[in-house]
Design a protein around this motif. Sequence first.
Motif, PDB file in Angstrom:
ATOM      1  N   GLU A  77      13.229  39.195  59.519  1.00  0.00           N
ATOM      2  CA  GLU A  77      13.953  38.177  60.282  1.00  0.00           C
ATOM      3  C   GLU A  77      13.915  38.500  61.774  1.00  0.00           C
ATOM      4  OE1 GLU A  77      17.989  37.638  58.869  1.00  0.00           O
ATOM      5  OE2 GLU A  77      17.171  37.017  56.902  1.00  0.00           O
ATOM      6  N   ARG A  78      14.109  39.787  62.083  1.00  0.00           N
ATOM      7  CA  ARG A  78      14.133  40.190  63.496  1.00  0.00           C
ATOM      8  C   ARG A  78      12.751  40.165  64.117  1.00  0.00           C
ATOM      9  NH1 ARG A  78      16.333  45.487  65.777  1.00  0.00           N
ATOM     10  NH2 ARG A  78      15.804  44.511  67.775  1.00  0.00           N
ATOM     11  N   PHE A  79      11.757  40.618  63.367  1.00  0.00           N
ATOM     12  CA  PHE A  79      10.380  40.680  63.885  1.00  0.00           C
ATOM     13  C   PHE A  79       9.453  39.892  62.959  1.00  0.00           C
ATOM     14  CE2 PHE A  79      12.485  44.777  64.824  1.00  0.00           C
ATOM     15  CZ  PHE A  79      12.483  44.739  66.214  1.00  0.00           C
ATOM     16  N   PRO A  80       9.445  38.548  63.107  1.00  0.00           N
ATOM     17  CA  PRO A  80       8.664  37.735  62.156  1.00  0.00           C
ATOM     18  C   PRO A  80       7.182  38.132  62.107  1.00  0.00           C
ATOM     19  CG  PRO A  80      10.074  36.343  63.510  1.00  0.00           C
ATOM     20  CD  PRO A  80      10.168  37.735  64.088  1.00  0.00           C
ATOM     21  N   SER A  81       6.657  38.692  63.199  1.00  0.00           N
ATOM     22  CA  SER A  81       5.230  39.041  63.190  1.00  0.00           C
ATOM     23  C   SER A  81       4.935  40.214  62.257  1.00  0.00           C
ATOM     24  CB  SER A  81       4.766  39.379  64.604  1.00  0.00           C
ATOM     25  OG  SER A  81       5.444  40.543  65.036  1.00  0.00           O
ATOM     26  N   LEU A  82       5.988  40.910  61.815  1.00  0.00           N
ATOM     27  CA  LEU A  82       5.768  42.045  60.914  1.00  0.00           C
ATOM     28  C   LEU A  82       5.733  41.633  59.444  1.00  0.00           C
ATOM     29  CD1 LEU A  82       8.023  44.816  62.495  1.00  0.00           C
ATOM     30  CD2 LEU A  82       5.567  44.482  62.750  1.00  0.00           C
ATOM     31  N   ARG A  83       5.880  40.325  59.196  1.00  0.00           N
ATOM     32  CA  ARG A  83       5.893  39.879  57.802  1.00  0.00           C
ATOM     33  C   ARG A  83       4.471  39.908  57.239  1.00  0.00           C
ATOM     34  NH1 ARG A  83       7.854  34.352  54.940  1.00  0.00           N
ATOM     35  NH2 ARG A  83       8.722  35.397  53.122  1.00  0.00           N
ATOM     36  N   ARG A  84       4.207  40.838  56.326  1.00  0.00           N
ATOM     37  CA  ARG A  84       2.861  41.014  55.801  1.00  0.00           C
ATOM     38  C   ARG A  84       2.553  39.998  54.708  1.00  0.00           C
ATOM     39  NH1 ARG A  84       2.181  47.447  54.884  1.00  0.00           N
ATOM     40  NH2 ARG A  84       1.282  46.634  52.958  1.00  0.00           N
ATOM     41  N   PRO A  85       1.259  39.712  54.531  1.00  0.00           N
ATOM     42  CA  PRO A  85       0.903  38.753  53.461  1.00  0.00           C
ATOM     43  C   PRO A  85       1.282  39.252  52.068  1.00  0.00           C
ATOM     44  CG  PRO A  85      -1.089  39.708  54.452  1.00  0.00           C
ATOM     45  CD  PRO A  85       0.072  40.145  55.299  1.00  0.00           C
ATOM     46  N   ASP A  86       1.397  40.560  51.897  1.00  0.00           N
ATOM     47  CA  ASP A  86       1.764  41.067  50.575  1.00  0.00           C
ATOM     48  C   ASP A  86       3.247  41.423  50.483  1.00  0.00           C
ATOM     49  OD1 ASP A  86       1.569  43.165  52.325  1.00  0.00           O
ATOM     50  OD2 ASP A  86       0.591  44.551  50.930  1.00  0.00           O
ATOM     51  N   SER A  87       4.042  40.919  51.432  1.00  0.00           N
ATOM     52  CA  SER A  87       5.473  41.230  51.381  1.00  0.00           C
ATOM     53  C   SER A  87       6.119  40.612  50.149  1.00  0.00           C
ATOM     54  CB  SER A  87       6.160  40.681  52.627  1.00  0.00           C
ATOM     55  OG  SER A  87       7.558  40.795  52.461  1.00  0.00           O
ATOM     56  N   PRO A  88       6.927  41.387  49.418  1.00  0.00           N
ATOM     57  CA  PRO A  88       7.599  40.812  48.238  1.00  0.00           C
ATOM     58  C   PRO A  88       8.576  39.690  48.599  1.00  0.00           C
ATOM     59  CG  PRO A  88       8.273  43.107  48.614  1.00  0.00           C
ATOM     60  CD  PRO A  88       7.181  42.817  49.588  1.00  0.00           C
ATOM     61  N   THR A  89       9.002  39.599  49.858  1.00  0.00           N
ATOM     62  CA  THR A  89       9.911  38.508  50.218  1.00  0.00           C
ATOM     63  C   THR A  89       9.213  37.157  50.131  1.00  0.00           C
ATOM     64  OG1 THR A  89       9.364  38.603  52.559  1.00  0.00           O
ATOM     65  CG2 THR A  89      11.189  39.963  51.823  1.00  0.00           C
ATOM     66  N   ARG A  90       7.895  37.151  50.130  1.00  0.00           N
ATOM     67  CA  ARG A  90       7.174  35.882  50.015  1.00  0.00           C
ATOM     68  C   ARG A  90       7.277  35.272  48.629  1.00  0.00           C
ATOM     69  NH1 ARG A  90       3.427  34.577  54.268  1.00  0.00           N
ATOM     70  NH2 ARG A  90       3.565  36.239  55.798  1.00  0.00           N
ATOM     71  N   LYS A  91       7.858  35.990  47.697  1.00  0.00           N
ATOM     72  CA  LYS A  91       8.002  35.428  46.359  1.00  0.00           C
ATOM     73  C   LYS A  91       9.089  34.358  46.301  1.00  0.00           C
ATOM     74  CE  LYS A  91       5.603  38.606  43.573  1.00  0.00           C
ATOM     75  NZ  LYS A  91       4.457  37.712  43.455  1.00  0.00           N
ATOM     76  N   VAL A  92       9.929  34.300  47.294  1.00  0.00           N
ATOM     77  CA  VAL A  92      10.904  33.224  47.352  1.00  0.00           C
ATOM     78  C   VAL A  92      10.129  31.970  47.740  1.00  0.00           C
ATOM     79  CG1 VAL A  92      13.010  32.424  48.447  1.00  0.00           C
ATOM     80  CG2 VAL A  92      12.649  34.862  48.061  1.00  0.00           C
ATOM     81  N   GLY A  93      10.380  30.870  47.018  1.00  0.00           N
ATOM     82  CA  GLY A  93       9.600  29.640  47.198  1.00  0.00           C
ATOM     83  C   GLY A  93       9.425  29.252  48.654  1.00  0.00           C
ATOM     84  N   GLY A  94       8.214  28.866  49.017  1.00  0.00           N
ATOM     85  CA  GLY A  94       7.932  28.464  50.382  1.00  0.00           C
ATOM     86  C   GLY A  94       7.982  26.959  50.530  1.00  0.00           C
ATOM     87  N   GLU A  95       7.197  26.442  51.454  1.00  0.00           N
ATOM     88  CA  GLU A  95       7.176  25.010  51.729  1.00  0.00           C
ATOM     89  C   GLU A  95       6.408  24.264  50.631  1.00  0.00           C
ATOM     90  OE1 GLU A  95       8.303  23.036  54.376  1.00  0.00           O
ATOM     91  OE2 GLU A  95       9.585  24.794  54.589  1.00  0.00           O
ATOM     92  N   PRO A  96       6.814  23.036  50.354  1.00  0.00           N
ATOM     93  CA  PRO A  96       6.034  22.245  49.394  1.00  0.00           C
ATOM     94  C   PRO A  96       4.648  21.914  49.959  1.00  0.00           C
ATOM     95  CG  PRO A  96       8.085  21.131  49.971  1.00  0.00           C
ATOM     96  CD  PRO A  96       7.964  22.305  50.876  1.00  0.00           C
ATOM     97  N   VAL A  97       3.709  21.658  49.086  1.00  0.00           N
ATOM     98  CA  VAL A  97       2.394  21.196  49.528  1.00  0.00           C
ATOM     99  C   VAL A  97       2.332  19.683  49.324  1.00  0.00           C
ATOM    100  CG1 VAL A  97       1.266  23.380  48.993  1.00  0.00           C
ATOM    101  CG2 VAL A  97       1.367  21.602  47.259  1.00  0.00           C
ATOM    102  N   ASP A  98       1.355  19.034  49.952  1.00  0.00           N
ATOM    103  CA  ASP A  98       1.274  17.575  49.864  1.00  0.00           C
ATOM    104  C   ASP A  98       0.528  17.113  48.618  1.00  0.00           C
ATOM    105  OD1 ASP A  98       2.607  17.327  52.271  1.00  0.00           O
ATOM    106  OD2 ASP A  98       0.766  17.656  53.399  1.00  0.00           O
ATOM    107  N   PHE A  99      -0.410  17.912  48.153  1.00  0.00           N
ATOM    108  CA  PHE A  99      -1.131  17.581  46.923  1.00  0.00           C
ATOM    109  C   PHE A  99      -1.782  18.864  46.410  1.00  0.00           C
ATOM    110  CE2 PHE A  99      -4.231  17.548  50.196  1.00  0.00           C
ATOM    111  CZ  PHE A  99      -5.469  17.776  49.630  1.00  0.00           C
TER     112      PHE A  99
END
Length: 745
Positions: A77-99
Amino acid sequence: MAHDEGDAGIPTPLGDDAARRVAARVAAMDEAAAAARVAELVPELLRHNYLYHVLGTPEIDDRSYDLLYRELELIEERFPSLRRPDSPTRKVGGEPVDFLPPFEHRVPMLSLANAFSADDLRDFEERRDDSGRLRGGIRKLLLDAGAIGEDDVITYVVEPKLDGLAIELVYEHGLFVAAGTRGDGRVGEDVTHTVRTLRNVPPRLFTDAPPPRLTVRGEVLFELEGFLEMNRRREEAGEKPYENPRNTAAGTIRQLDPGPASRRPLLFIAHSAGEGLVLPTHAALLDRLRALGFQTNEYELCAGIEEVIAAIARLGERRHDLPYEIDGAVVKVNDTALQEVLGFVTRSPRWAIAYKYPPDRVSTPLESVVFSVGRTGVVTPVAQLVPVRVGGVTVRNATLHNEHQMSREMRLFPSAQGEPLRGADGEEIKTGLRHGDVVVLQRAGDVIPQILGVLDRPERQGARPWVYPEDCPVCGHRLDREENPKEPEKVTIRCPNRLGCRAQLQASLKHFAGRRAMDIEGLGDKLIAQLVERGLVTRPSDLYHLDVATLAPLERMGEKSAANLVAAIDRSRRRPLERCLFALGIPQVGEATARDLAAAFGSLDAILAADEAALLAVDGIGPDVARRILEFTSDPRNLEEIARLRAAGVVFPDVEKPAQDDAAKVLDGKTFVLTGTLPSMTRDEAAARIVAAGGKVVKSVSRRTDYVVAGDKAGSKLAKAQELGVTILDEDGLLALLQGTRDES
Ligand SMILES: [Zn+2]
């Protein structure tokens, strides 16, 4: 573990000292210290996930896990640029896709040939003619190719056959990058956004030397316990339970919104690799997949087909003890070199076969038949049974569907396991259900079991048959019979008393308030029952006259809940036309038809005025549905209720038609970003209205964004909009824009 209870990955709020110390530590970090800590935390959390989900041997308790997770979350949250692609926090649902874009399988995903008996399995290995000469099967192919000798025994791997949705995962240089459904085997659908959220899909492979590209195949399925628990919660919330774990898993994965996938107890279980991993045996491949971080099935190595048959029988005996549903066993030749010799025939490998278990059947005494009255008054017989376990679930009742089935269609069985009895001409013998009968139940795939028939017992002689009552079991009104001349077996028996019948009133209110109708949060079954019992609500429009003073004294209510409910009822006054139409409960008008009607006619008054020809002109409306709609719209009781709803402030808003002239395209060329939850419409609906008015909806906020529409719980997009000085609107602001009444600055 807390990170394992339906809402995977979402930690519980931690309000105590330990959590405060974590927060303070993060607050004191500079970016370099934070980066170093992320480099420790991500692998650590991934390792704990693996230990917990794949190996089942956690090293730390929930609480310690949650603290580590929270620390990572705070740093990100403090340093968004440190969010790695393999971060386990990404398992929380993200944005919907259009199709769902097409997803190509570089190596086709094949299906397996089926076996239904031990003899089918024996034939798979070898077929001999009467003189004992080898005629077919894989043994002959391998012998002919010189790959094995006469005395060699073929080794097989036997694994449970999972009843799920076939999925391929793609890892590039060790990182999860994509996932797709099987589709036709060559092209499926891209479901990366939902599969990413599954708690046991590793974001990164556990290896220091990952292949440049690895594709892993397996099945996505529900944990059965979690599935049943989800259904219990749905029923409590007045929602329809899901029938079948397989279809529900498929539906969840194929949704545009990753939210449900991230919250539901879905698992990915790996069973093979497409590209990037070749090992000498299938067993070694499974072991390697597990070591790379994937949950795999248990398997058994078998020497020769008779061992396979024994292993399948053992698995069959404990199939209902497994935490998920299986519908058979998969048998594969273990040796990869032999697999290559055998190759493929059309769309299936020759070196594997799927054995399907016969569906589970049991018998149990019938206690009684109760007649249940549905929302539209249709009376359905429901068999009350002495509780019995079948296919891993306990069954207490089962629907009999209709009069025909109850009184004529029961098949007679000699025993629960046997095939139905047949007459002299080979026809099945059928009978009606009688008092004291013992029924034969079968469960195959669906959670809800089916009554196949009754046992042929001497006690049946002279026993009374079960028949429909003449009067409604709830309100006592004389029941109507609606014969269908074309299909005489489809007699519908109905209580015509409508809202005067308590069963129909309660069901109608539940439907009206449902999530996909008026979406009145907090108006559950028990509350509806109280409101009806006390005579506070006799029709849906009465809901709009409830106030806090009336509601607060009810059981389990109180001032606060009552105020929330009144607010929820108020919000429902402005639902879009299609949802209002669906809420009215016109027979045969489901969500899709309601949407078609709203789009075609544009207003409630136009629908009420439509004649048969106008209705039939709508795509998807046939004569039967048109007749039901006309019956509804010509009934003065319905018109009176619609008038009451309108008088109570329910808007039934007209549908804004896509503008034909430029003047109506009030949002022409404007770019919008939607974030958070809007009070009276979903993001999809808001997007549809913006697009209809000529605007464009994009996913991320930039300087070129004209408006950000922010609802409740708006996240980083709102912050970004504030930072860039983009105009921020709430729902009312958006509505004003759409109506052209807001000054466009
Ligand atoms: Zn009734």
